[in-house]
Design a protein around this motif. Structure first.
Motif, PDB file in Angstrom:
ATOM      1  N   LEU A   8       0.862  -1.180   0.000  1.00 17.29           N
ATOM      2  CA  LEU A   8       0.000   0.000   0.000  1.00 17.29           C
ATOM      3  C   LEU A   8       0.900   1.232   0.000  1.00 17.29           C
ATOM      4  O   LEU A   8       1.880   1.292   0.740  1.00 17.29           O
ATOM      5  CB  LEU A   8      -0.898   0.008   1.248  1.00 17.29           C
ATOM      6  N   THR A   9       0.570   2.236  -0.801  1.00 10.18           N
ATOM      7  CA  THR A   9       1.438   3.415  -0.887  1.00 10.18           C
ATOM      8  C   THR A   9       0.661   4.645  -1.344  1.00 10.18           C
ATOM      9  O   THR A   9      -0.394   4.521  -1.981  1.00 10.18           O
ATOM     10  CB  THR A   9       2.600   3.152  -1.857  1.00 10.18           C
ATOM     11  N   THR A  10       1.217   5.809  -1.006  1.00 10.08           N
ATOM     12  CA  THR A  10       0.677   7.068  -1.544  1.00 10.08           C
ATOM     13  C   THR A  10       1.319   7.394  -2.884  1.00 10.08           C
ATOM     14  O   THR A  10       0.814   8.232  -3.630  1.00 10.08           O
ATOM     15  CB  THR A  10       0.954   8.237  -0.571  1.00 10.08           C
ATOM     16  N   GLY A  11       2.446   6.726  -3.183  1.00 13.55           N
ATOM     17  CA  GLY A  11       3.144   6.963  -4.443  1.00 13.55           C
ATOM     18  C   GLY A  11       4.076   8.153  -4.424  1.00 13.55           C
ATOM     19  O   GLY A  11       4.642   8.513  -5.467  1.00 13.55           O
ATOM     20  N   PHE A  12       4.276   8.752  -3.246  1.00 16.79           N
ATOM     21  CA  PHE A  12       5.098   9.956  -3.166  1.00 16.79           C
ATOM     22  C   PHE A  12       6.512   9.733  -3.705  1.00 16.79           C
ATOM     23  O   PHE A  12       7.062  10.572  -4.426  1.00 16.79           O
ATOM     24  CB  PHE A  12       5.166  10.454  -1.711  1.00 16.79           C
ATOM     25  N   VAL A  13       7.099   8.575  -3.380  1.00 13.03           N
ATOM     26  CA  VAL A  13       8.513   8.356  -3.718  1.00 13.03           C
ATOM     27  C   VAL A  13       8.754   8.166  -5.211  1.00 13.03           C
ATOM     28  O   VAL A  13       9.884   8.241  -5.665  1.00 13.03           O
ATOM     29  CB  VAL A  13       9.064   7.133  -2.942  1.00 13.03           C
ATOM     30  N   PHE A  14       7.702   7.902  -5.990  1.00  9.47           N
ATOM     31  CA  PHE A  14       7.913   7.743  -7.433  1.00  9.47           C
ATOM     32  C   PHE A  14       6.949   8.601  -8.260  1.00  9.47           C
ATOM     33  O   PHE A  14       6.768   8.391  -9.454  1.00  9.47           O
ATOM     34  CB  PHE A  14       7.781   6.270  -7.856  1.00  9.47           C
ATOM     35  N   LYS A  15       6.390   9.630  -7.623  1.00  8.52           N
ATOM     36  CA  LYS A  15       5.352  10.415  -8.291  1.00  8.52           C
ATOM     37  C   LYS A  15       5.851  11.166  -9.525  1.00  8.52           C
ATOM     38  O   LYS A  15       5.091  11.418 -10.454  1.00  8.52           O
ATOM     39  CB  LYS A  15       4.715  11.399  -7.304  1.00  8.52           C
ATOM     40  N   ASP A  16       7.128  11.505  -9.554  1.00 12.31           N
ATOM     41  CA  ASP A  16       7.635  12.301 -10.682  1.00 12.31           C
ATOM     42  C   ASP A  16       8.594  11.519 -11.583  1.00 12.31           C
ATOM     43  O   ASP A  16       9.281  12.112 -12.420  1.00 12.31           O
ATOM     44  CB  ASP A  16       8.368  13.554 -10.150  1.00 12.31           C
ATOM     45  N   ASP A  17       8.662  10.199 -11.400  1.00  8.05           N
ATOM     46  CA  ASP A  17       9.658   9.416 -12.124  1.00  8.05           C
ATOM     47  C   ASP A  17       8.986   8.217 -12.812  1.00  8.05           C
ATOM     48  O   ASP A  17       8.713   7.192 -12.189  1.00  8.05           O
ATOM     49  CB  ASP A  17      10.738   8.930 -11.160  1.00  8.05           C
ATOM     50  N   THR A  18       8.722   8.352 -14.107  1.00  8.21           N
ATOM     51  CA  THR A  18       8.054   7.273 -14.856  1.00  8.21           C
ATOM     52  C   THR A  18       8.884   6.002 -14.873  1.00  8.21           C
ATOM     53  O   THR A  18       8.348   4.892 -14.779  1.00  8.21           O
ATOM     54  CB  THR A  18       7.774   7.722 -16.298  1.00  8.21           C
ATOM     55  N   ASP A  19      10.210   6.139 -14.989  1.00  2.77           N
ATOM     56  CA  ASP A  19      11.077   4.961 -15.013  1.00  2.77           C
ATOM     57  C   ASP A  19      10.956   4.177 -13.709  1.00  2.77           C
ATOM     58  O   ASP A  19      10.903   2.937 -13.716  1.00  2.77           O
ATOM     59  CB  ASP A  19      12.535   5.368 -15.232  1.00  2.77           C
ATOM     60  N   LYS A  20      10.927   4.904 -12.571  1.00  5.83           N
ATOM     61  CA  LYS A  20      10.776   4.227 -11.269  1.00  5.83           C
ATOM     62  C   LYS A  20       9.413   3.556 -11.157  1.00  5.83           C
ATOM     63  O   LYS A  20       9.284   2.480 -10.560  1.00  5.83           O
ATOM     64  CB  LYS A  20      10.963   5.229 -10.137  1.00  5.83           C
ATOM     65  N   GLN A  21       8.401   4.177 -11.721  1.00  8.45           N
ATOM     66  CA  GLN A  21       7.057   3.607 -11.679  1.00  8.45           C
ATOM     67  C   GLN A  21       7.018   2.251 -12.397  1.00  8.45           C
ATOM     68  O   GLN A  21       6.493   1.266 -11.873  1.00  8.45           O
ATOM     69  CB  GLN A  21       6.064   4.572 -12.325  1.00  8.45           C
ATOM     70  N   ILE A  22       7.593   2.229 -13.597  1.00 14.74           N
ATOM     71  CA  ILE A  22       7.607   0.992 -14.386  1.00 14.74           C
ATOM     72  C   ILE A  22       8.505  -0.048 -13.727  1.00 14.74           C
ATOM     73  O   ILE A  22       8.165  -1.237 -13.641  1.00 14.74           O
ATOM     74  CB  ILE A  22       8.082   1.285 -15.823  1.00 14.74           C
ATOM     75  N   GLN A  23       9.676   0.401 -13.221  1.00  9.52           N
ATOM     76  CA  GLN A  23      10.620  -0.512 -12.571  1.00  9.52           C
ATOM     77  C   GLN A  23       9.995  -1.173 -11.343  1.00  9.52           C
ATOM     78  O   GLN A  23      10.196  -2.372 -11.095  1.00  9.52           O
ATOM     79  CB  GLN A  23      11.885   0.239 -12.173  1.00  9.52           C
ATOM     80  N   LEU A  24       9.219  -0.411 -10.597  1.00 10.56           N
ATOM     81  CA  LEU A  24       8.570  -0.967  -9.397  1.00 10.56           C
ATOM     82  C   LEU A  24       7.605  -2.092  -9.773  1.00 10.56           C
ATOM     83  O   LEU A  24       7.602  -3.162  -9.153  1.00 10.56           O
ATOM     84  CB  LEU A  24       7.829   0.132  -8.645  1.00 10.56           C
ATOM     85  N   ILE A  25       6.795  -1.850 -10.793  1.00  9.33           N
ATOM     86  CA  ILE A  25       5.856  -2.882 -11.253  1.00  9.33           C
ATOM     87  C   ILE A  25       6.617  -4.128 -11.689  1.00  9.33           C
ATOM     88  O   ILE A  25       6.259  -5.257 -11.334  1.00  9.33           O
ATOM     89  CB  ILE A  25       5.000  -2.351 -12.426  1.00  9.33           C
ATOM     90  N   GLN A  26       7.690  -3.937 -12.425  1.00 12.87           N
ATOM     91  CA  GLN A  26       8.465  -5.071 -12.931  1.00 12.87           C
ATOM     92  C   GLN A  26       9.088  -5.886 -11.809  1.00 12.87           C
ATOM     93  O   GLN A  26       9.014  -7.122 -11.789  1.00 12.87           O
ATOM     94  CB  GLN A  26       9.563  -4.565 -13.881  1.00 12.87           C
ATOM     95  N   GLU A  27       9.701  -5.197 -10.847  1.00 11.63           N
ATOM     96  CA  GLU A  27      10.377  -5.908  -9.751  1.00 11.63           C
ATOM     97  C   GLU A  27       9.371  -6.640  -8.870  1.00 11.63           C
ATOM     98  O   GLU A  27       9.627  -7.757  -8.424  1.00 11.63           O
ATOM     99  CB  GLU A  27      11.212  -4.925  -8.936  1.00 11.63           C
ATOM    100  N   MET A  28       8.243  -6.010  -8.610  1.00  9.94           N
ATOM    101  CA  MET A  28       7.220  -6.662  -7.781  1.00  9.94           C
ATOM    102  C   MET A  28       6.660  -7.900  -8.479  1.00  9.94           C
ATOM    103  O   MET A  28       6.452  -8.943  -7.852  1.00  9.94           O
ATOM    104  CB  MET A  28       6.098  -5.682  -7.445  1.00  9.94           C
ATOM    105  N   ALA A  29       6.412  -7.770  -9.768  1.00  9.50           N
ATOM    106  CA  ALA A  29       5.894  -8.910 -10.524  1.00  9.50           C
ATOM    107  C   ALA A  29       6.912 -10.048 -10.552  1.00  9.50           C
ATOM    108  O   ALA A  29       6.564 -11.213 -10.371  1.00  9.50           O
ATOM    109  CB  ALA A  29       5.537  -8.470 -11.940  1.00  9.50           C
ATOM    110  N   ASN A  30       8.183  -9.720 -10.753  1.00 12.93           N
ATOM    111  CA  ASN A  30       9.238 -10.735 -10.810  1.00 12.93           C
ATOM    112  C   ASN A  30       9.426 -11.444  -9.481  1.00 12.93           C
ATOM    113  O   ASN A  30       9.796 -12.621  -9.438  1.00 12.93           O
ATOM    114  CB  ASN A  30      10.557 -10.103 -11.252  1.00 12.93           C
ATOM    115  N   ARG A  31       9.184 -10.751  -8.388  1.00 13.98           N
ATOM    116  CA  ARG A  31       9.347 -11.345  -7.052  1.00 13.98           C
ATOM    117  C   ARG A  31       8.093 -12.098  -6.594  1.00 13.98           C
ATOM    118  O   ARG A  31       8.063 -12.638  -5.491  1.00 13.98           O
ATOM    119  CB  ARG A  31       9.709 -10.257  -6.032  1.00 13.98           C
ATOM    120  N   GLY A  32       7.059 -12.104  -7.427  1.00 11.30           N
ATOM    121  CA  GLY A  32       5.846 -12.841  -7.078  1.00 11.30           C
ATOM    122  C   GLY A  32       4.960 -12.131  -6.090  1.00 11.30           C
ATOM    123  O   GLY A  32       4.184 -12.779  -5.369  1.00 11.30           O
TER     124      GLY A  32
END
Length: 399
Positions: free
Chosen positions: A51-75
């Motif tokens: 659960l998050t407010t998204g503050f830490v990646f609100k202005d960084d599209t690359d971080k947004q996509i990277q977060l989704i990828q890493e979470m998906a890869n870790r199951g």
């Protein structure tokens, strides 16, 4: 059953959240939940819901996509973002990546507290884990009980009471054998339990269901001290009929053990129920989807202990004229006699059971009387015929 993202979206408060991407990942299992305030994903593990407010990646599209990828890869189970604070809506780049990876992406309404969601989901996970642990312990207990692992009466009574089974009155065990495969699947289970509730009311019984490889039911009366044998058989027939109509490819066959008065004899009734099915299916080619009572089959169990040579000698003495006549004329006088006696000598009922005209049945009965020189009003002769027919069943002389 696993606590999935799909189930989480149906519980209180969480049901107000909205899945915005990754719908093909709704079956991911949630094992833990936490609030994220950094983009450090090294601590993420299989089954995490963040659960998050998204503050830490609100202005960084690359971080947004990277977060989704890493979470998906870790199951991980999914990511839920609180909107109307740092995001008016979830970024399109995150939605696209979540859809591509089948990773659930959820929007949390602004007025819902992340900490409230954290507590809610954590409690749900805890409750479900306790439930499944209880179910596991319950299954282990009944598996050991029905295999003869418990012999102490007080220990059995105390353990049964813990699971809500109070064997103060008489009881019996039903063993429900499913055709084709063990009972499984939510639909089958829910429907089966719904039928049990219906039967409890209809026949004034208490029915405690244990699900092992197949369903095992402990039956007790609601109020009186003893079970009515006929009502239990009627309830079993009702269950078989209703279940067969709902699931014609996976019908059930039921065995009923003898009625007992003490909890320590639960294993005995269970064994009798299983033996009744085993012998019933052995005696009947079309025996699937029927009800077998151990009490009614006790003579068959006694006869089965005799050598085949003795059974054959008795069968020849009691019914040989019919057996020879059937073999020579391709008739079914032996089967007709069996059904006639089961129908208490009533021509109409016999004709209905055999799907024959009553005159055909009358002709056959007359022929049987001539061949056997039997008086159907003589009790001793009837007993001898019935015993002979049971022997014929055991020796597979009746189709």
């Amino acid at each position: 059953m696993h606590f999935t993202v799909s189930k989480a979206l149906n519980i209180k408060l969480f049901e107000r959240c909205q899945l915005v991407a990754g719908k093909d990942g709704l079956n991911r299992t949630i094992r833990s939940v936490s609030i994220m305030d950094t983009v450090d994903t090294r601590g993420l593990k299989n089954g995490d819901l963040l659960l998050t407010t998204g503050f830490v990646f609100k202005d960084d599209t690359d971080k947004q996509i990277q977060l989704i990828q890493e979470m998906a890869n870790r199951g991980c189970a999914g990511l839920a973002i609180k909107v109307k604070r740092f995001f008016s809506t979830t970024p399109e780049a995150m939605r696209a990546e979540a859809d591509r990876l089948h990773f659930p992406l959820i929007e949390i309404p602004y007025d819902i507290s992340l900490s409230d969601l954290l507590v809610l989901v954590t409690r749900e996970i805890f409750n479900r884990e306790n439930f499944f642990n209880d179910q596991k312990r319950k299954k282990e207990f009944f598996t050991e009980l029905f295999s003869g692992g418990f012999t102490n009466k007080d220990a059995i009574i105390n353990q049964l009471a813990e699971y809500g089974v109070f064997l103060n009155n008489s009881f019996a065990v039903m063993y429900c054998l499913q055709k084709n495969s063990p009972v499984s699947g939510t639909t089958n289970s829910d429907m089966f339990l719904s039928l049990i509730s219906e039967i409890e009311t209809k026949y004034d019984l208490k029915m405690y269901v244990v699900k092992l490889d197949h369903y095992i039911i402990i039956i007790q009366p609601q109020d009186s001290l003893s079970l009515e044998r006929q009502s239990v058989k009627e309830a079993a027939n009702y269950l078989v009929d209703k279940y067969q109509k709902q699931f014609p490819d996976t019908g059930i066959t039921i065995g009923i053990g003898n009625y007992k008065e003490e909890a320590v004899h639960l294993i005995s009734s269970y064994i009798e129920a299983r033996n009744a099915i085993e012998l019933g299916l052995q005696l009947n080619n079309d025996g699937i989807g029927k009800v077998y009572e151990y009490t009614a089959m006790e003579p068959d169990f006694l006869l089965r202990e005799l050598p085949d040579s003795i059974l054959n000698n008795f069968l020849s003495s009691a019914l040989n004229p019919l057996i020879k006549y059937d073999e020579q004329n391709d008739t079914e006088l032996l089967k007709t006699l069996e059904v006639f006696l089961q129908c208490r000598g009533k021509i109409e009922d016999t004709a209905r059971s055999l799907f024959l005209h009553r005159n055909t049945v009358k002709f056959r009965i007359t022929r049987i009387e001539e061949l056997l020189k039997v008086d159907f009003k003589n009790g001793e002769e009837l007993f001898r015929l019935q015993l002979g027919l049971r022997a014929a069943r055991l020796l597979h002389k009746i189709k």
